[in-house]
Design a protein around this motif. Structure first.
Motif, PDB file in Angstrom:
ATOM      1  N   TYR A 182       0.647  -1.287  -0.031  1.00  0.00           N
ATOM      2  CA  TYR A 182      -0.182   0.117  -0.017  1.00  0.00           C
ATOM      3  C   TYR A 182       0.671   1.197  -0.006  1.00  0.00           C
ATOM      4  O   TYR A 182       0.303   2.471   0.045  1.00  0.00           O
ATOM      5  N   GLY A 183       2.226   1.138   0.090  1.00  0.00           N
ATOM      6  CA  GLY A 183       3.313   2.188   0.210  1.00  0.00           C
ATOM      7  C   GLY A 183       3.319   2.710   1.423  1.00  0.00           C
ATOM      8  O   GLY A 183       3.693   3.887   1.793  1.00  0.00           O
ATOM      9  N   VAL A 184       2.940   2.067   2.510  1.00  0.00           N
ATOM     10  CA  VAL A 184       3.049   2.429   3.885  1.00  0.00           C
ATOM     11  C   VAL A 184       4.143   1.730   4.615  1.00  0.00           C
ATOM     12  O   VAL A 184       4.293   0.620   4.557  1.00  0.00           O
ATOM     13  N   GLY A 185       5.172   2.691   5.195  1.00  0.00           N
ATOM     14  CA  GLY A 185       6.200   2.018   5.907  1.00  0.00           C
ATOM     15  C   GLY A 185       6.019   1.839   7.305  1.00  0.00           C
ATOM     16  O   GLY A 185       4.914   2.169   7.681  1.00  0.00           O
ATOM     17  N   TRP A 186       7.181   1.668   8.132  1.00  0.00           N
ATOM     18  CA  TRP A 186       6.827   1.494   9.652  1.00  0.00           C
ATOM     19  C   TRP A 186       6.588   2.873  10.165  1.00  0.00           C
ATOM     20  O   TRP A 186       6.943   4.023   9.866  1.00  0.00           O
ATOM     21  N   ASN A 187       5.842   2.770  11.238  1.00  0.00           N
ATOM     22  CA  ASN A 187       5.160   4.264  11.820  1.00  0.00           C
ATOM     23  C   ASN A 187       6.320   4.715  12.926  1.00  0.00           C
ATOM     24  O   ASN A 187       6.100   4.444  14.060  1.00  0.00           O
ATOM     25  N   ILE A 188       7.133   5.513  12.501  1.00  0.00           N
ATOM     26  CA  ILE A 188       8.078   6.095  13.598  1.00  0.00           C
ATOM     27  C   ILE A 188       7.545   7.527  14.049  1.00  0.00           C
ATOM     28  O   ILE A 188       7.228   8.368  13.263  1.00  0.00           O
ATOM     29  N   LYS A 189       7.565   7.563  15.362  1.00  0.00           N
ATOM     30  CA  LYS A 189       7.144   8.711  16.139  1.00  0.00           C
ATOM     31  C   LYS A 189       8.461   9.658  16.291  1.00  0.00           C
ATOM     32  O   LYS A 189       9.212   9.230  16.753  1.00  0.00           O
ATOM     33  N   VAL A 190       8.165  10.752  16.080  1.00  0.00           N
ATOM     34  CA  VAL A 190       9.259  11.904  16.327  1.00  0.00           C
ATOM     35  C   VAL A 190       8.753  12.926  17.226  1.00  0.00           C
ATOM     36  O   VAL A 190       7.760  13.604  17.034  1.00  0.00           O
ATOM     37  N   LYS A 191       9.508  13.092  18.315  1.00  0.00           N
ATOM     38  CA  LYS A 191       9.421  14.037  19.313  1.00  0.00           C
ATOM     39  C   LYS A 191      10.814  15.144  19.497  1.00  0.00           C
ATOM     40  O   LYS A 191      11.520  14.558  19.178  1.00  0.00           O
ATOM     41  N   ASP A 192      10.390  16.153  19.665  1.00  0.00           N
ATOM     42  CA  ASP A 192      11.368  17.455  19.807  1.00  0.00           C
ATOM     43  C   ASP A 192      12.317  16.843  20.985  1.00  0.00           C
ATOM     44  O   ASP A 192      11.849  16.468  21.902  1.00  0.00           O
ATOM     45  N   SER A 193      13.617  17.179  20.739  1.00  0.00           N
ATOM     46  CA  SER A 193      14.674  16.751  21.748  1.00  0.00           C
ATOM     47  C   SER A 193      14.418  17.900  22.842  1.00  0.00           C
ATOM     48  O   SER A 193      14.008  18.944  22.785  1.00  0.00           O
ATOM     49  N   LEU A 194      14.767  17.516  24.127  1.00  0.00           N
ATOM     50  CA  LEU A 194      14.801  18.436  25.318  1.00  0.00           C
ATOM     51  C   LEU A 194      15.798  19.558  24.978  1.00  0.00           C
ATOM     52  O   LEU A 194      15.707  20.500  25.499  1.00  0.00           O
ATOM     53  N   ASP A 195      17.001  19.220  24.436  1.00  0.00           N
ATOM     54  CA  ASP A 195      17.827  20.165  24.135  1.00  0.00           C
ATOM     55  C   ASP A 195      17.760  20.568  22.686  1.00  0.00           C
ATOM     56  O   ASP A 195      17.909  19.678  21.786  1.00  0.00           O
ATOM     57  N   PRO A 196      17.699  21.838  22.146  1.00  0.00           N
ATOM     58  CA  PRO A 196      17.321  22.311  20.911  1.00  0.00           C
ATOM     59  C   PRO A 196      18.507  21.868  19.981  1.00  0.00           C
ATOM     60  O   PRO A 196      18.459  21.715  18.698  1.00  0.00           O
TER      61      PRO A 196
END
Length: 167
Positions: free
Chosen positions: A58-72
């Motif tokens: 279906y053209g869908v890859g693994w679902n990777i969640k991305v969160k901002d780092s605590l340190d910019p």
């Protein structure tokens, strides 16, 4: 972390790090009661890209969640949720404590929520489907080996118990 994508689509992962452990399936703000799961830490962008580009029909890859780092200045924090569903096919989850290995069951796998972990090896299988016209891929645990990090006293008592068994 070492990751291989196998011909059958499964992921084989050595030296993994896991977070957000909920092997008991306890209800929380982020989890429905009975849903057992954890998150696999994705340590770098290269692995994240490899997983998102490993697409199904279906053209869908693994679902990777991305969160901002605590340190910019740091890279974003990335992880992938892995579901744990027990059936007659598994998963087989082994706990290695000292010199002993134990196959955990649905009744005692919650023990993993509370221990210090030294290392994790696991295999993850994809589940691809379409719901309401929207394709998705979910990650399910196929098998896992967790080595417990024993404190110095537990390790000492473990050695004493083994010596007594040898006598």
């Amino acid at each position: 972390m070492e990751l291989k994508i196998l011909k059958n689509g499964n992921l084989q992962i050595d030296d993994a790090r896991i977070i957000f452990r909920n092997f008991r399936g306890e209800a929380s703000k982020y989890n429905n009661a009975g849903d057992r799961n954890f998150s696999l830490v994705i340590p770098d962008q290269e692995l994240a890209d490899m997983l998102t580009n490993d697409t199904n029909s279906y053209g869908v890859g693994w679902n990777i969640k991305v969160k901002d780092s605590l340190d910019p200045e740091d890279t974003p924090r990335m992880h992938m949720k892995v579901k744990v569903k027990f059936s007659r096919k598994g998963p087989n989850i082994y706990l290695v404590t000292g010199g002993h290995r134990k196959l955990l069951t649905e009744d005692n796998v919650g023990y993993l929520d509370d221990i210090n972990i030294a290392s994790v090896r696991m295999d993850i299988r994809p589940y691809d489907d379409v719901v309401n016209g929207k394709p998705f891929r979910a990650a399910y645990l196929a098998s896992m080996e967790v080595t417990q990090d024993l404190d110095r006293f537990a390790a000492e008592y473990e050695r004493e118990d083994e010596a007594e068994e040898d006598e």
